[in-house]
Scaffold this motif. Sequence first.
Motif, PDB file in Angstrom:
ATOM      1  N   ASP A 113      12.651  68.932  18.326  1.00  0.00           N
ATOM      2  CA  ASP A 113      13.611  68.501  17.313  1.00  0.00           C
ATOM      3  C   ASP A 113      14.333  69.722  16.730  1.00  0.00           C
ATOM      4  O   ASP A 113      13.705  70.746  16.417  1.00  0.00           O
ATOM      5  CB  ASP A 113      12.894  67.774  16.169  1.00  0.00           C
ATOM      6  N   ARG A 133      20.142  55.156  22.514  1.00  0.00           N
ATOM      7  CA  ARG A 133      19.041  56.102  22.699  1.00  0.00           C
ATOM      8  C   ARG A 133      19.564  57.494  23.040  1.00  0.00           C
ATOM      9  O   ARG A 133      19.053  58.504  22.536  1.00  0.00           O
ATOM     10  CB  ARG A 133      18.110  55.600  23.806  1.00  0.00           C
ATOM     11  N   GLN A 136      20.848  59.139  19.930  1.00  0.00           N
ATOM     12  CA  GLN A 136      19.728  59.562  19.089  1.00  0.00           C
ATOM     13  C   GLN A 136      19.116  60.860  19.600  1.00  0.00           C
ATOM     14  O   GLN A 136      18.713  61.726  18.805  1.00  0.00           O
ATOM     15  CB  GLN A 136      18.674  58.454  19.038  1.00  0.00           C
ATOM     16  N   GLU A 137      19.059  61.006  20.929  1.00  0.00           N
ATOM     17  CA  GLU A 137      18.508  62.227  21.504  1.00  0.00           C
ATOM     18  C   GLU A 137      19.408  63.433  21.229  1.00  0.00           C
ATOM     19  O   GLU A 137      18.925  64.531  20.928  1.00  0.00           O
ATOM     20  CB  GLU A 137      18.302  62.059  23.018  1.00  0.00           C
ATOM     21  N   ARG A 140      18.731  64.333  17.715  1.00  0.00           N
ATOM     22  CA  ARG A 140      17.369  64.837  17.496  1.00  0.00           C
ATOM     23  C   ARG A 140      17.249  66.319  17.829  1.00  0.00           C
ATOM     24  O   ARG A 140      16.628  67.089  17.073  1.00  0.00           O
ATOM     25  CB  ARG A 140      16.374  64.030  18.345  1.00  0.00           C
ATOM     26  N   VAL A 141      17.839  66.736  18.947  1.00  0.00           N
ATOM     27  CA  VAL A 141      17.656  68.122  19.390  1.00  0.00           C
ATOM     28  C   VAL A 141      18.636  69.079  18.721  1.00  0.00           C
ATOM     29  O   VAL A 141      18.513  70.298  18.878  1.00  0.00           O
ATOM     30  CB  VAL A 141      17.766  68.239  20.924  1.00  0.00           C
ATOM     31  N   LYS A 144      19.942  70.543  11.801  1.00  0.00           N
ATOM     32  CA  LYS A 144      20.724  70.105  10.659  1.00  0.00           C
ATOM     33  C   LYS A 144      21.850  71.103  10.408  1.00  0.00           C
ATOM     34  O   LYS A 144      21.632  72.319  10.383  1.00  0.00           O
ATOM     35  CB  LYS A 144      19.831  69.994   9.420  1.00  0.00           C
ATOM     36  N   LYS A 272      26.036  67.335  12.352  1.00  0.00           N
ATOM     37  CA  LYS A 272      24.817  66.687  11.887  1.00  0.00           C
ATOM     38  C   LYS A 272      24.565  67.044  10.428  1.00  0.00           C
ATOM     39  O   LYS A 272      24.440  68.219  10.084  1.00  0.00           O
ATOM     40  CB  LYS A 272      23.628  67.106  12.757  1.00  0.00           C
TER      41      LYS A 272
END
Length: 273
Positions: A113, A133, A136-137, A140-141, A144, A272
Amino acid sequence: MSDTLAPPTPNLAALKTRQQAAWASGNYAVVGTTLQIVGEQLCEALDLRAGSKVLDVAAGNGNATLAAARRWAKVTSTDYVPALLELGRARAEAEGVDVTFTPADAEALPFADGGFDVVLSTFGVMFTPDQDRAAQELLRVCRKGGKIGLANWTPDGFIGQLFKIIGTHLPPPAGVKSPSLWGTEARLAELFPQARVNVTRKEFAFRYLSPQHWLEVFRTWYGPTHKAFLALDVDRQHALAADMLGLAERMNSATDGTLVARGAYLEAVIEKL
């Protein structure tokens, strides 16, 4: 009790297997290499800084990968077709840039993450069967405050129309979302609700010797069209070829016998939060 039937649930795993086989067929690099300018422009739109940790998802033969590496980023290039990664590796070695190449599924990235400052995909992640999905990946990686940079064909552009033509000859499985939805601002807002999405509509000029030359290149080397022709009998192959040629001729702005077809795509810079 309502007689309305629930929409069918697509078998996304089976679809992914078929897609992987399609992209492994032909030789995407023949087409992919011509798109290099898109990766360069995307890196500039992201204001990519030297030393950034960058992940290129569904990288193909490495257009965005090389663009980032040329800017002294620390790049990891991924795809679920190992042969395409090997072609990217050869390009990186020829240019003397340092890139890590790792086979990976865009829907299940094997990374921690928040491990990357920037996540890229040019005409790649948009083709994943499970769009939510995959999005989301990507999030996730990405750390922030980091950025996700995408280039996605629009539904109304040259390639979006090509996929509609293919769909009339080989209908896609029921319930599967069109890849070209990634080329719309509305869909990106759905996929990245907790991020700041900025989009710019751009065009890539497909330049070929003639409309017929484009048809032959895409029929021979571009995985989705290559597989489509193989799945049809001779008469339906002729019909698909005629429809594709008609599209190229309608989109052609050249008057000297060559092809210049401008394909619309959406360039997205997603922050993000």
